[in-house]
Design a protein around this motif. Sequence first.
Motif, PDB file in Angstrom:
ATOM      1  N   VAL A  48      34.602 125.706 -57.964  1.00  0.00           N
ATOM      2  CA  VAL A  48      34.746 125.423 -56.531  1.00  0.00           C
ATOM      3  C   VAL A  48      33.365 125.481 -55.912  1.00  0.00           C
ATOM      4  O   VAL A  48      32.642 126.472 -56.077  1.00  0.00           O
ATOM      5  N   LEU A  49      32.983 124.418 -55.229  1.00  0.00           N
ATOM      6  CA  LEU A  49      31.734 124.404 -54.468  1.00  0.00           C
ATOM      7  C   LEU A  49      32.096 124.473 -52.989  1.00  0.00           C
ATOM      8  O   LEU A  49      32.624 123.515 -52.433  1.00  0.00           O
ATOM      9  N   ASP A  50      31.811 125.582 -52.384  1.00  0.00           N
ATOM     10  CA  ASP A  50      32.110 125.782 -50.961  1.00  0.00           C
ATOM     11  C   ASP A  50      30.869 125.389 -50.163  1.00  0.00           C
ATOM     12  O   ASP A  50      30.204 126.232 -49.570  1.00  0.00           O
ATOM     13  N   ILE A  51      30.545 124.084 -50.189  1.00  0.00           N
ATOM     14  CA  ILE A  51      29.291 123.609 -49.608  1.00  0.00           C
ATOM     15  C   ILE A  51      29.463 122.849 -48.298  1.00  0.00           C
ATOM     16  O   ILE A  51      28.481 122.499 -47.660  1.00  0.00           O
ATOM     17  N   VAL A  52      30.700 122.581 -47.899  1.00  0.00           N
ATOM     18  CA  VAL A  52      30.921 121.870 -46.644  1.00  0.00           C
ATOM     19  C   VAL A  52      31.066 122.915 -45.540  1.00  0.00           C
ATOM     20  O   VAL A  52      31.790 123.893 -45.684  1.00  0.00           O
ATOM     21  N   VAL A  53      30.361 122.684 -44.444  1.00  0.00           N
ATOM     22  CA  VAL A  53      30.372 123.602 -43.311  1.00  0.00           C
ATOM     23  C   VAL A  53      30.964 122.891 -42.106  1.00  0.00           C
ATOM     24  O   VAL A  53      30.606 121.749 -41.813  1.00  0.00           O
ATOM     25  N   ARG A  54      31.863 123.580 -41.442  1.00  0.00           N
ATOM     26  CA  ARG A  54      32.407 123.063 -40.177  1.00  0.00           C
ATOM     27  C   ARG A  54      31.517 123.642 -39.083  1.00  0.00           C
ATOM     28  O   ARG A  54      31.662 124.787 -38.695  1.00  0.00           O
ATOM     29  N   SER A  55      30.562 122.845 -38.611  1.00  0.00           N
ATOM     30  CA  SER A  55      29.531 123.351 -37.713  1.00  0.00           C
ATOM     31  C   SER A  55      29.976 123.447 -36.255  1.00  0.00           C
ATOM     32  O   SER A  55      29.307 124.097 -35.464  1.00  0.00           O
ATOM     33  N   LYS A  56      31.081 122.811 -35.917  1.00  0.00           N
ATOM     34  CA  LYS A  56      31.614 122.901 -34.552  1.00  0.00           C
ATOM     35  C   LYS A  56      33.032 123.427 -34.623  1.00  0.00           C
ATOM     36  O   LYS A  56      33.815 123.038 -35.482  1.00  0.00           O
ATOM     37  N   ASN A  57      33.362 124.306 -33.684  1.00  0.00           N
ATOM     38  CA  ASN A  57      34.712 124.854 -33.623  1.00  0.00           C
ATOM     39  C   ASN A  57      35.580 123.923 -32.789  1.00  0.00           C
ATOM     40  O   ASN A  57      35.464 123.884 -31.567  1.00  0.00           O
ATOM     41  N   THR A  58      36.417 123.154 -33.452  1.00  0.00           N
ATOM     42  CA  THR A  58      37.278 122.210 -32.738  1.00  0.00           C
ATOM     43  C   THR A  58      38.610 122.865 -32.398  1.00  0.00           C
ATOM     44  O   THR A  58      39.044 123.801 -33.068  1.00  0.00           O
ATOM     45  N   ASP A  59      39.229 122.363 -31.348  1.00  0.00           N
ATOM     46  CA  ASP A  59      40.585 122.802 -31.020  1.00  0.00           C
ATOM     47  C   ASP A  59      41.513 122.353 -32.136  1.00  0.00           C
ATOM     48  O   ASP A  59      41.156 121.509 -32.958  1.00  0.00           O
ATOM     49  N   PHE A  60      42.733 122.878 -32.139  1.00  0.00           N
ATOM     50  CA  PHE A  60      43.719 122.408 -33.105  1.00  0.00           C
ATOM     51  C   PHE A  60      43.954 120.922 -32.876  1.00  0.00           C
ATOM     52  O   PHE A  60      44.072 120.461 -31.743  1.00  0.00           O
ATOM     53  N   LEU A  61      44.018 120.175 -33.962  1.00  0.00           N
ATOM     54  CA  LEU A  61      44.082 118.719 -33.887  1.00  0.00           C
ATOM     55  C   LEU A  61      45.500 118.171 -33.999  1.00  0.00           C
ATOM     56  O   LEU A  61      45.703 116.970 -33.885  1.00  0.00           O
ATOM     57  N   SER A  62      46.468 119.037 -34.203  1.00  0.00           N
ATOM     58  CA  SER A  62      47.819 118.591 -34.552  1.00  0.00           C
ATOM     59  C   SER A  62      48.474 117.694 -33.503  1.00  0.00           C
ATOM     60  O   SER A  62      49.291 116.855 -33.844  1.00  0.00           O
ATOM     61  N   LYS A  63      48.108 117.824 -32.252  1.00  0.00           N
ATOM     62  CA  LYS A  63      48.761 117.018 -31.211  1.00  0.00           C
ATOM     63  C   LYS A  63      47.940 115.795 -30.810  1.00  0.00           C
ATOM     64  O   LYS A  63      48.323 115.051 -29.926  1.00  0.00           O
ATOM     65  N   LEU A  64      46.817 115.583 -31.480  1.00  0.00           N
ATOM     66  CA  LEU A  64      45.951 114.456 -31.131  1.00  0.00           C
ATOM     67  C   LEU A  64      46.300 113.204 -31.935  1.00  0.00           C
ATOM     68  O   LEU A  64      46.784 113.293 -33.053  1.00  0.00           O
ATOM     69  N   SER A  65      46.018 112.065 -31.341  1.00  0.00           N
ATOM     70  CA  SER A  65      46.199 110.795 -32.047  1.00  0.00           C
ATOM     71  C   SER A  65      45.073 110.627 -33.061  1.00  0.00           C
ATOM     72  O   SER A  65      44.077 111.360 -33.031  1.00  0.00           O
ATOM     73  N   LYS A  66      45.215 109.642 -33.922  1.00  0.00           N
ATOM     74  CA  LYS A  66      44.174 109.391 -34.921  1.00  0.00           C
ATOM     75  C   LYS A  66      42.855 109.068 -34.228  1.00  0.00           C
ATOM     76  O   LYS A  66      41.799 109.561 -34.630  1.00  0.00           O
ATOM     77  N   LYS A  67      42.907 108.255 -33.198  1.00  0.00           N
ATOM     78  CA  LYS A  67      41.691 107.884 -32.462  1.00  0.00           C
ATOM     79  C   LYS A  67      41.019 109.123 -31.853  1.00  0.00           C
ATOM     80  O   LYS A  67      39.800 109.269 -31.922  1.00  0.00           O
ATOM     81  N   GLU A  68      41.824 110.007 -31.273  1.00  0.00           N
ATOM     82  CA  GLU A  68      41.280 111.238 -30.688  1.00  0.00           C
ATOM     83  C   GLU A  68      40.694 112.151 -31.765  1.00  0.00           C
ATOM     84  O   GLU A  68      39.650 112.781 -31.563  1.00  0.00           O
ATOM     85  N   ARG A  69      41.361 112.216 -32.904  1.00  0.00           N
ATOM     86  CA  ARG A  69      40.861 113.033 -34.011  1.00  0.00           C
ATOM     87  C   ARG A  69      39.514 112.531 -34.507  1.00  0.00           C
ATOM     88  O   ARG A  69      38.605 113.309 -34.773  1.00  0.00           O
ATOM     89  N   ILE A  70      39.401 111.219 -34.666  1.00  0.00           N
ATOM     90  CA  ILE A  70      38.138 110.637 -35.124  1.00  0.00           C
ATOM     91  C   ILE A  70      37.006 111.034 -34.182  1.00  0.00           C
ATOM     92  O   ILE A  70      35.929 111.450 -34.622  1.00  0.00           O
ATOM     93  N   LYS A  71      37.259 110.939 -32.890  1.00  0.00           N
ATOM     94  CA  LYS A  71      36.233 111.287 -31.901  1.00  0.00           C
ATOM     95  C   LYS A  71      35.879 112.776 -31.978  1.00  0.00           C
ATOM     96  O   LYS A  71      34.711 113.148 -31.956  1.00  0.00           O
ATOM     97  N   LYS A  72      36.892 113.636 -32.089  1.00  0.00           N
ATOM     98  CA  LYS A  72      36.667 115.085 -32.134  1.00  0.00           C
ATOM     99  C   LYS A  72      35.923 115.532 -33.383  1.00  0.00           C
ATOM    100  O   LYS A  72      35.202 116.527 -33.352  1.00  0.00           O
ATOM    101  N   LEU A  73      36.113 114.824 -34.496  1.00  0.00           N
ATOM    102  CA  LEU A  73      35.540 115.264 -35.767  1.00  0.00           C
ATOM    103  C   LEU A  73      34.214 114.595 -36.129  1.00  0.00           C
ATOM    104  O   LEU A  73      33.649 114.888 -37.177  1.00  0.00           O
ATOM    105  N   GLN A  74      33.703 113.740 -35.244  1.00  0.00           N
ATOM    106  CA  GLN A  74      32.402 113.124 -35.518  1.00  0.00           C
ATOM    107  C   GLN A  74      31.322 114.200 -35.535  1.00  0.00           C
ATOM    108  O   GLN A  74      31.233 115.027 -34.630  1.00  0.00           O
ATOM    109  N   ASN A  75      30.527 114.196 -36.578  1.00  0.00           N
ATOM    110  CA  ASN A  75      29.400 115.127 -36.732  1.00  0.00           C
ATOM    111  C   ASN A  75      29.803 116.600 -36.738  1.00  0.00           C
ATOM    112  O   ASN A  75      29.014 117.463 -36.367  1.00  0.00           O
ATOM    113  N   VAL A  76      31.026 116.894 -37.153  1.00  0.00           N
ATOM    114  CA  VAL A  76      31.502 118.278 -37.217  1.00  0.00           C
ATOM    115  C   VAL A  76      31.152 118.915 -38.562  1.00  0.00           C
ATOM    116  O   VAL A  76      30.901 120.110 -38.632  1.00  0.00           O
ATOM    117  N   PHE A  77      31.108 118.124 -39.616  1.00  0.00           N
ATOM    118  CA  PHE A  77      30.897 118.655 -40.958  1.00  0.00           C
ATOM    119  C   PHE A  77      29.482 118.375 -41.453  1.00  0.00           C
ATOM    120  O   PHE A  77      28.953 117.281 -41.260  1.00  0.00           O
TER     121      PHE A  77
END
Length: 131
Positions: A48-77
């Motif tokens: 296991v390589l634990d090399i990916v970092v979630r650099s921004k703390n995002t809100d829970f994404l479960s209620k967001l649309s795909k388009k909203e998720r894409i926007k929220k997760l840009q440059n997060v990892f």
Amino acid sequence: MNDKLQYENINVDYIIPVPLHKKRLRKRGYNQSLLIANQLSKINKKEVLDIVVRSKNTDFLSKLSKKERIKKLQNVFTLSKNENRIYKKDLLIVDDIFTTGTTTNEISKNLLNSGASKIYVITFATGKNIY
């Protein structure tokens, strides 16, 4: 999950868990994707390589649309250490729940941009309204 990997004849060099942000990890106390990755690692004798970092703390994404998720997760990892180890390697991203694929797509982009050869994704479950 391991049965599926065997059935599909998927053989990888490393297993990569989807990370939690450090605040969420402190609150929850564990990363479920890392727990799953560790079990798959034991079974398949793959590191296991634990090399990916979630650099921004995002809100829970479960209620967001795909388009909203894409926007929220840009440059997060980002990638932390050992990224040179993934050069020309086949990787398995492990996530707990697949909803729209946005999280694993964003992580895959980073891994491929750092020289990974192939990316596979496996998840424990799918959410409702996955498309």
